[in-house]
Design a protein around this motif. Structure first.
Motif, mmCIF file in Angstrom:
data_model
loop_
_atom_site.group_PDB
_atom_site.id
_atom_site.type_symbol
_atom_site.label_atom_id
_atom_site.label_comp_id
_atom_site.label_asym_id
_atom_site.label_seq_id
_atom_site.Cartn_x
_atom_site.Cartn_y
_atom_site.Cartn_z
ATOM 1 N N MET A 1 14.134 98.512 44.652
ATOM 2 C CA MET A 1 14.194 97.092 44.871
ATOM 3 C C MET A 1 13.106 96.709 45.872
ATOM 4 S SD MET A 1 17.691 94.967 45.627
ATOM 5 C CE MET A 1 18.868 96.099 44.929
ATOM 6 N N GLY A 3 11.155 94.168 48.550
ATOM 7 C CA GLY A 3 11.513 93.113 49.487
ATOM 8 C C GLY A 3 11.871 93.662 50.848
ATOM 9 N N TRP A 5 15.111 93.807 53.957
ATOM 10 C CA TRP A 5 16.495 93.600 54.345
ATOM 11 C C TRP A 5 16.510 93.173 55.806
ATOM 12 C CZ3 TRP A 5 20.893 93.504 51.581
ATOM 13 C CH2 TRP A 5 20.873 94.076 50.312
ATOM 14 N N GLU A 7 19.260 92.586 58.914
ATOM 15 C CA GLU A 7 20.632 92.968 59.204
ATOM 16 C C GLU A 7 20.932 92.751 60.673
ATOM 17 O OE1 GLU A 7 23.326 97.025 58.947
ATOM 18 O OE2 GLU A 7 21.515 96.855 57.728
ATOM 19 N N LYS A 12 24.051 90.806 56.347
ATOM 20 C CA LYS A 12 22.892 91.417 55.707
ATOM 21 C C LYS A 12 22.296 90.424 54.724
ATOM 22 C CE LYS A 12 24.993 95.926 56.083
ATOM 23 N NZ LYS A 12 25.553 97.069 55.400
ATOM 24 N N HIS A 14 19.041 90.041 51.945
ATOM 25 C CA HIS A 14 17.934 90.669 51.226
ATOM 26 C C HIS A 14 17.004 89.582 50.724
ATOM 27 C CE1 HIS A 14 16.016 92.439 47.535
ATOM 28 N NE2 HIS A 14 15.657 93.275 48.491
ATOM 29 N N GLY A 16 13.993 89.270 48.240
ATOM 30 C CA GLY A 16 13.257 89.961 47.190
ATOM 31 C C GLY A 16 11.839 89.441 47.072
#
Length: 76
Positions: A1, A3, A5, A7, A12, A14, A16
């Protein structure tokens, strides 16, 4: 995947990515937070620019951009 993240504790997010991406200037996610003033101080200490917006009565909100140039609204 592809991108990034982001956190913090139980939260969290994401983001992209895709080839030939062009960031949008109007469409954006909005994140509601507590203690926006503390967050603004954190952004200042990290030299992250943001824009304050007082056009929505009763809302304390700012806008900033993610690393790809997307607009993000943060409001309390």
């Amino acid at each position: 995947m592809a991108g990034l993240w982001f956190e913090s504790g139980p939260i969290k997010i994401h983001v992209g990515t895709e080839d030939h991406f062009i960031p949008t200037r109007k469409a954006h996610p909005a994140l509601e937070v507590e203690n926006l003033n503390d967050f603004k101080q954190h952004l200042i200490t990290k030299h992250i620019s943001f824009t304050e917006d007082e056009r929505l009565p009763g809302a304390n909100r700012i806008y900033l951009s993610d690393p790809f140039g997307n607009r993000i609204e943060i409001l309390e």
